[in-house]
Design an enzyme around this catalytic site. Structure first.
Site, PDB file in Angstrom:
ATOM      1  N   CYS A   9       6.132   7.114   0.571  1.00  6.49           N
ATOM      2  CA  CYS A   9       6.131   6.576   1.946  1.00  6.49           C
ATOM      3  C   CYS A   9       7.487   6.764   2.591  1.00  6.49           C
ATOM      4  O   CYS A   9       7.601   7.243   3.714  1.00  6.49           O
ATOM      5  CB  CYS A   9       5.737   5.113   1.921  1.00  6.49           C
ATOM      6  SG  CYS A   9       4.069   4.815   1.312  1.00  6.49           S
TER       7      CYS A   9
ATOM      8  N   GLU B 163       9.735   4.844   3.939  1.00  6.33           N
ATOM      9  CA  GLU B 163      10.067   4.202   5.219  1.00  6.33           C
ATOM     10  C   GLU B 163      11.578   4.048   5.378  1.00  6.33           C
ATOM     11  O   GLU B 163      12.128   4.150   6.465  1.00  6.33           O
ATOM     12  CB  GLU B 163       9.435   2.801   5.319  1.00  6.33           C
ATOM     13  CG  GLU B 163       7.929   2.772   5.147  1.00  6.33           C
ATOM     14  CD  GLU B 163       7.538   2.433   3.724  1.00  6.33           C
ATOM     15  OE1 GLU B 163       8.346   2.677   2.802  1.00  6.33           O
ATOM     16  OE2 GLU B 163       6.428   1.915   3.527  1.00  6.33           O
TER      17      GLU B 163
ATOM     18  N   ASN C 264      10.405   7.390  -2.209  1.00  2.00           N
ATOM     19  CA  ASN C 264       9.032   7.340  -2.711  1.00  2.00           C
ATOM     20  C   ASN C 264       8.123   8.050  -1.701  1.00  2.00           C
ATOM     21  O   ASN C 264       8.606   8.498  -0.654  1.00  2.00           O
ATOM     22  CB  ASN C 264       8.605   5.895  -2.993  1.00  2.00           C
ATOM     23  CG  ASN C 264       8.480   5.046  -1.748  1.00  2.00           C
ATOM     24  OD1 ASN C 264       8.199   5.549  -0.660  1.00  2.00           O
ATOM     25  ND2 ASN C 264       8.687   3.756  -1.872  1.00  2.00           N
TER      26      ASN C 264
END
Length: 366
Positions: free
Chosen positions: A270, A272, A268
């Protein structure tokens, strides 16, 4: 088309609930590829991916928390140059590419993106008057417009604005960049597949999604100097902040999803933690500023320990309590039970402990 429509619906459902979603478009046919079933040609991966990107704006108008999208394309895909240039909004960067590149495809795609609006006689007269009158606030701008004979803008300025984009970088490509080698842009040779091969392609290509692992014939659409492609990425990223890069081979070497037969295809926005398709991760953060005994100016490690225990237990409960609207999400979430517990308030914690950020004492505490 059916697969694209199904994917589009899932993206819309995820974003309508405020979720972030990543799409890898590398399975989509390149621009101009013959679609034998309808005796036409494909509009290409980039146009279809833009359609998916625009969903962000449509869902946002629904009044809910805005979702977010990341769209990726592999460095080996024949449409990768068009993809890289697609979000350039500065016409002067496009002019730079046109004037400096030795690659004809880069030049032609930049020309497609740029638009020129000639000055009218009235505009010329106004600009010449401003220069002759010594108007310093408009002088340089007026001279540039008169020299160009008009102004440059971009076609389709809203193209891809609903998503971030990134190039999925392979180890083979980076090796070619380092060695200053040619790099092949390629895709399954569907134009020459027989009926049985085409059936296999329709059933399995979307599952494999990587020409390096594809057992049927692959067509090289063209080769390009790897450093030219790398420099194009760097130029567009420097002046347009897009595209990003995602080292997809590195992600798959390090993910634990391979232990149960899955792989990372995208992240996505972000990103992470790169996850397998349909994987989800609920996120939380502990405020470290609240973990300080302000009288003693020390971190209360027992309080921090208890808070971590409670947070992990709570977030694991969220996995069971979440109403999953896609069965694929439910299966991944309950099977993996991923949580993302991070921290915030680090600088405030150091202030309360009277430790300077970046000092040896501060670093030791961190």
């Amino acid at each position: 088309r059916e697969g694209i429509g199904e994917h589009r619906n899932k993206v819309m459902e995820i974003m309508s609930r405020g979720g972030g979603v990543g799409t890898n478009g590398s399975t989509l046919r390149p621009r101009g590829t013959l679609a034998r079933g309808v005796n036409g040609k494909s509009s290409g991966a980039v146009s279809w991916l833009n359609d998916i990107a625009q969903l962000t704006h449509l869902v946002e108008q629904g009044g809910s928390r805005r979702g977010a999208q990341m769209i990726m394309l592999a460095d080996w895909h024949p449409d990768i140059i068009e993809f890289i240039i697609s979000k350039v909004q500065n016409p002067y960067i496009l002019r730079y590419l046109i004037e400096t590149t030795d690659d004809e495809q880069i030049r032609e795609l930049a020309k497609e993106k740029i638009k020129f609006e000639p000055l009218s006689p009235e505009e010329k007269a106004v600009l010449e008057y401003a220069i002759n009158a010594g108007d310093k606030t408009i002088d340089d701008y007026a001279r540039r417009l008169l020299a160009d004979g008009g102004r440059y803008t971009v076609n389709n300025p809203d193209f891809f604005t609903g998503a971030n984009i990134s190039v999925a970088i392979t180890k083979e490509f980076m090796q070619a960049v380092e060695n200053d080698e040619e790099y092949a842009l390629r895709f399954p040779d569907i134009e020459n597949y027989d009926e049985e091969q085409m059936r296999y392609y329709n059933e399995h290509w979307h599952e494999v999604g990587d020409v390096r692992e594809w057992p049927l014939p692959v067509k090289t659409y063209r080769t390009i100097k790897a450093r030219d492609l790398w420099n194009l990425i760097c130029t567009c990223a420097t002046y347009s902040a897009e595209p990003g890069i995602f080292f997809i081979d590195n992600a798959n070497e390090m993910t634990n999803a391979v232990a149960y037969g899955q792989k990372v295809v995208a992240t996505n926005p972000c990103g992470e933690q790169p996850l397998a398709p349909y994987s989800v991760c609920n996120l939380g953060a502990i405020n470290l500023a609240n973990m300080v005994d302000k009288d003693r100016k020390q971190v209360d490690f027992e309080k921090l320990k208890r808070t971590v225990q409670v947070a992990v237990r709570m977030m694991d409960n969220v996995i069971d309590a979440t109403p999953y609207f896609l069965e694929e999400n439910r299966r991944q979430a309950l099977g993996e039970r991923r949580i993302g517990l991070g921290v915030m308030g680090l600088a405030d914690m150091l202030i309360y402990c009277e430790k300077e950020y970046g000092s040896p004492e501060g670093n030791e505490l961190v």
